[in-house]
Design an enzyme around this catalytic site. Structure first.
Site, mmCIF file in Angstrom:
data_model
loop_
_atom_site.group_PDB
_atom_site.id
_atom_site.type_symbol
_atom_site.label_atom_id
_atom_site.label_comp_id
_atom_site.label_asym_id
_atom_site.label_seq_id
_atom_site.Cartn_x
_atom_site.Cartn_y
_atom_site.Cartn_z
ATOM 1 N N LYS A 13 -6.193 -24.695 45.554
ATOM 2 C CA LYS A 13 -6.942 -24.100 44.595
ATOM 3 C C LYS A 13 -7.432 -25.306 43.600
ATOM 4 O O LYS A 13 -8.487 -25.111 42.927
ATOM 5 C CB LYS A 13 -5.971 -23.270 43.726
ATOM 6 C CG LYS A 13 -5.269 -21.870 44.491
ATOM 7 C CD LYS A 13 -4.249 -21.364 43.679
ATOM 8 C CE LYS A 13 -2.945 -22.003 42.974
ATOM 9 N NZ LYS A 13 -2.170 -22.552 44.026
ATOM 10 N N ARG A 88 -0.286 -15.901 37.105
ATOM 11 C CA ARG A 88 0.647 -16.067 38.134
ATOM 12 C C ARG A 88 1.567 -14.796 38.363
ATOM 13 O O ARG A 88 2.363 -14.749 39.431
ATOM 14 C CB ARG A 88 1.469 -16.985 38.298
ATOM 15 C CG ARG A 88 1.504 -18.196 39.066
ATOM 16 C CD ARG A 88 2.173 -19.356 38.849
ATOM 17 N NE ARG A 88 2.337 -20.072 39.934
ATOM 18 C CZ ARG A 88 1.691 -21.334 40.088
ATOM 19 N NH1 ARG A 88 0.811 -21.726 39.440
ATOM 20 N NH2 ARG A 88 1.853 -22.015 41.079
ATOM 21 N N ARG A 127 0.404 -34.454 50.492
ATOM 22 C CA ARG A 127 -0.335 -34.490 49.188
ATOM 23 C C ARG A 127 0.217 -35.593 48.250
ATOM 24 O O ARG A 127 1.211 -35.825 48.211
ATOM 25 C CB ARG A 127 -0.144 -33.072 48.356
ATOM 26 C CG ARG A 127 -0.590 -33.458 46.986
ATOM 27 C CD ARG A 127 -0.926 -32.212 46.340
ATOM 28 N NE ARG A 127 0.337 -31.169 46.020
ATOM 29 C CZ ARG A 127 0.430 -30.105 45.447
ATOM 30 N NH1 ARG A 127 -0.768 -29.601 45.020
ATOM 31 N NH2 ARG A 127 1.461 -29.436 45.658
ATOM 32 N N ARG A 160 4.635 -35.457 44.355
ATOM 33 C CA ARG A 160 5.066 -34.532 43.308
ATOM 34 C C ARG A 160 6.551 -33.763 43.745
ATOM 35 O O ARG A 160 6.731 -33.938 44.790
ATOM 36 C CB ARG A 160 4.237 -33.195 43.222
ATOM 37 C CG ARG A 160 3.276 -33.176 42.198
ATOM 38 C CD ARG A 160 2.067 -32.104 41.985
ATOM 39 N NE ARG A 160 2.686 -30.799 42.104
ATOM 40 C CZ ARG A 160 1.975 -29.549 42.125
ATOM 41 N NH1 ARG A 160 0.726 -29.802 42.038
ATOM 42 N NH2 ARG A 160 2.512 -28.523 42.413
ATOM 43 N N ARG A 171 8.828 -22.039 46.695
ATOM 44 C CA ARG A 171 7.633 -21.756 45.979
ATOM 45 C C ARG A 171 6.727 -20.827 46.609
ATOM 46 O O ARG A 171 6.212 -19.807 45.913
ATOM 47 C CB ARG A 171 6.648 -22.946 45.703
ATOM 48 C CG ARG A 171 7.461 -23.927 44.644
ATOM 49 C CD ARG A 171 6.736 -25.299 44.816
ATOM 50 N NE ARG A 171 5.310 -25.242 44.400
ATOM 51 C CZ ARG A 171 4.638 -26.531 44.767
ATOM 52 N NH1 ARG A 171 5.207 -27.387 45.315
ATOM 53 N NH2 ARG A 171 3.318 -26.394 44.247
HETATM 54 P P1 AP5 Z 1 -4.197 -28.512 46.112
HETATM 55 O O1 AP5 Z 1 -5.750 -28.321 45.810
HETATM 56 O O2 AP5 Z 1 -3.454 -29.382 45.268
HETATM 57 O O3 AP5 Z 1 -3.640 -27.068 46.272
HETATM 58 P P2 AP5 Z 1 -3.198 -26.171 45.163
HETATM 59 O O4 AP5 Z 1 -3.361 -24.734 45.687
HETATM 60 O O5 AP5 Z 1 -3.788 -26.268 44.003
HETATM 61 O O6 AP5 Z 1 -1.727 -26.350 45.148
HETATM 62 P P3 AP5 Z 1 -0.634 -26.474 43.935
HETATM 63 O O7 AP5 Z 1 0.665 -27.272 44.644
HETATM 64 O O8 AP5 Z 1 -1.110 -27.473 43.046
HETATM 65 O O9 AP5 Z 1 -0.396 -25.287 43.404
HETATM 66 P P4 AP5 Z 1 0.721 -24.468 42.803
HETATM 67 O O10 AP5 Z 1 0.064 -23.205 42.195
HETATM 68 O O11 AP5 Z 1 2.254 -24.518 43.507
HETATM 69 O O12 AP5 Z 1 1.096 -25.542 41.736
HETATM 70 P P5 AP5 Z 1 0.830 -25.719 40.048
HETATM 71 O O13 AP5 Z 1 0.361 -27.155 39.779
HETATM 72 O O14 AP5 Z 1 -0.142 -24.669 39.688
HETATM 73 O O15 AP5 Z 1 -4.114 -28.953 47.651
HETATM 74 C C1 AP5 Z 1 -2.941 -29.164 48.433
HETATM 75 C C2 AP5 Z 1 -3.066 -30.336 49.295
HETATM 76 O O16 AP5 Z 1 -3.906 -29.911 50.374
HETATM 77 C C3 AP5 Z 1 -3.621 -31.547 48.809
HETATM 78 O O17 AP5 Z 1 -3.019 -32.625 49.432
HETATM 79 C C4 AP5 Z 1 -5.096 -31.582 49.227
HETATM 80 O O18 AP5 Z 1 -5.941 -32.746 49.161
HETATM 81 C C5 AP5 Z 1 -4.983 -30.850 50.252
HETATM 82 N N1 AP5 Z 1 -6.031 -29.786 50.688
HETATM 83 C C6 AP5 Z 1 -6.800 -28.954 49.699
HETATM 84 N N2 AP5 Z 1 -7.715 -28.262 50.457
HETATM 85 C C7 AP5 Z 1 -7.600 -28.581 51.882
HETATM 86 C C8 AP5 Z 1 -8.192 -28.222 52.968
HETATM 87 N N3 AP5 Z 1 -9.270 -27.276 52.802
HETATM 88 N N4 AP5 Z 1 -7.786 -28.577 54.224
HETATM 89 C C9 AP5 Z 1 -6.901 -29.413 54.348
HETATM 90 N N5 AP5 Z 1 -6.387 -29.971 53.341
HETATM 91 C C10 AP5 Z 1 -6.584 -29.646 51.957
HETATM 92 O O19 AP5 Z 1 1.877 -25.247 39.522
HETATM 93 C C11 AP5 Z 1 3.302 -25.916 39.677
HETATM 94 C C12 AP5 Z 1 4.470 -25.328 39.105
HETATM 95 O O20 AP5 Z 1 4.250 -24.936 37.693
HETATM 96 C C13 AP5 Z 1 4.684 -23.824 39.367
HETATM 97 O O21 AP5 Z 1 5.630 -23.806 40.650
HETATM 98 C C14 AP5 Z 1 5.463 -23.310 38.238
HETATM 99 O O22 AP5 Z 1 6.712 -23.677 38.094
HETATM 100 C C15 AP5 Z 1 4.591 -23.886 36.919
HETATM 101 N N6 AP5 Z 1 3.672 -22.997 36.759
HETATM 102 C C16 AP5 Z 1 2.174 -23.266 36.621
HETATM 103 N N7 AP5 Z 1 1.705 -22.451 36.446
HETATM 104 C C17 AP5 Z 1 2.329 -21.233 35.964
HETATM 105 C C18 AP5 Z 1 2.185 -19.867 35.471
HETATM 106 N N8 AP5 Z 1 0.869 -19.584 35.255
HETATM 107 N N9 AP5 Z 1 3.253 -19.329 35.094
HETATM 108 C C19 AP5 Z 1 4.478 -19.845 35.258
HETATM 109 N N10 AP5 Z 1 4.875 -20.986 35.957
HETATM 110 C C20 AP5 Z 1 3.564 -21.701 36.300
#
Ligand code: AP5
Length: 214
Positions: A13, A88, A127, A160, A171
């Site tokens: 994402k 979310r 990552r 991370r 997660r």
């Molecule tokens: P990446 O693009 O980083 O994936 P992502 O979907 O953004 O993953 P996140 O782990 O950031 O999502 P998340 O939703 O768990 O974390 P967030 O920061 O929102 O890609 C992942 C890897 O794959 C990278 O290495 C990339 O290079 C690689 N890649 C990408 N595309 C690829 C492809 N096509 N092929 C191969 N490789 C690829 O949230 C973190 C924490 O914050 C949550 O767990 C929660 O505790 C809190 N939080 C955040 N938002 C909220 C909310 N709205 N409500 C409550 N808690 C929240």
């Protein structure tokens, strides 16, 4: 253009949201990045959020909504935005719908980047993230030009805390229980589009461009 990115943790994402933001000249708003910036700065919000994030749990809705709801009213959002990691939960999605409705607005698309859990676990181990600017890389699939250094700001890349294998599994469980229901929520609103997130980064972006330019 107002876009919400959906998908499991690690589905890509953030990677795609940054590309959409650059292509369409709209801000990329990531609740995860905002929480991580608060943790780095040692704010009260950051301290509270890290208790949940490090365990792979969602930060409570009340805290998240407090953080995000006035972000959409900033000047840089005049032409829209791409939301990454928000909403979310159904409660967050309803709060967003309600707030947009009050302003006479609505989302244009909810894009689900679809990747099976087995592929996610493999991805997360590779990552590397820049804690300075939020740049995201993968040691194999999307490496930085210089190992360990962010292409965008020259910051140091790190793993991370919530990318440890047990936390990733937690997660994913939390995603299936609390976030996946948003797929039906936005499908019922007629704005859900699904892309195959197992393709390479450029191919996924091409699929998204086809949707947004249609
Ligand atoms: P990446 O693009 O980083 O994936 P992502 O979907 O953004 O993953 P996140 O782990 O950031 O999502 P998340 O939703 O768990 O974390 P967030 O920061 O929102 O890609 C992942 C890897 O794959 C990278 O290495 C990339 O290079 C690689 N890649 C990408 N595309 C690829 C492809 N096509 N092929 C191969 N490789 C690829 O949230 C973190 C924490 O914050 C949550 O767990 C929660 O505790 C809190 N939080 C955040 N938002 C909220 C909310 N709205 N409500 C409550 N808690 C929240």
């Amino acid at each position: 253009m107002k876009i919400v990115m959906l998908g499991a943790p690690g589905a890509g994402k953030g990677t795609q949201a940054k590309m959409i933001a650059a292509e369409f000249g709209i801000p990329h708003i990531s609740t995860g990045d905002i929480f991580r910036a608060n943790i780095k700065e040692g704010t009260e919000l950051g301290k509270k959020a890290s208790e949940y994030m490090e365990r792979g749990l969602l930060v409570p809705d009340e805290l998240t909504l407090q953080l995000i709801m006035d972000r959409f009213t900033k000047d840089d959002c005049a032409n829209g935005y791409v939301l990454d990691g928000f909403p979310r939960t159904i409660a967050q999605a309803e709060a967003l719908t309600e707030s947009l409705k009050k302003a006479g607005e609505a989302l244009d698309y909810a894009i689900d980047v679809d990747v099976p859990d087995s592929a996610i676990v493999k991805r997360m181990g590779g990552r590397r993230a820049c804690l300075s600017c939020g740049g995201t890389y993968h040691v194999t699939f999307n490496p930085p030009k210089k190992e360990g250094i962010c292409d965008l700001c020259g910051g140091k890349l790190s793993i991370r805390k919530d990318d440890e294998p047990e936390t990733v599994q937690k997660r994913l469980d939390v995603y299936h229980a609390q976030t996946q229901p948003l797929i039906d929520y936005y499908s019922e609103q007629g704005i859900l589009r699904t892309v195959d997130g197992t393709q390479d980064v450029g191919e996924v972006f091409q699929s998204i461009q086809e949707i947004l330019n249609a």
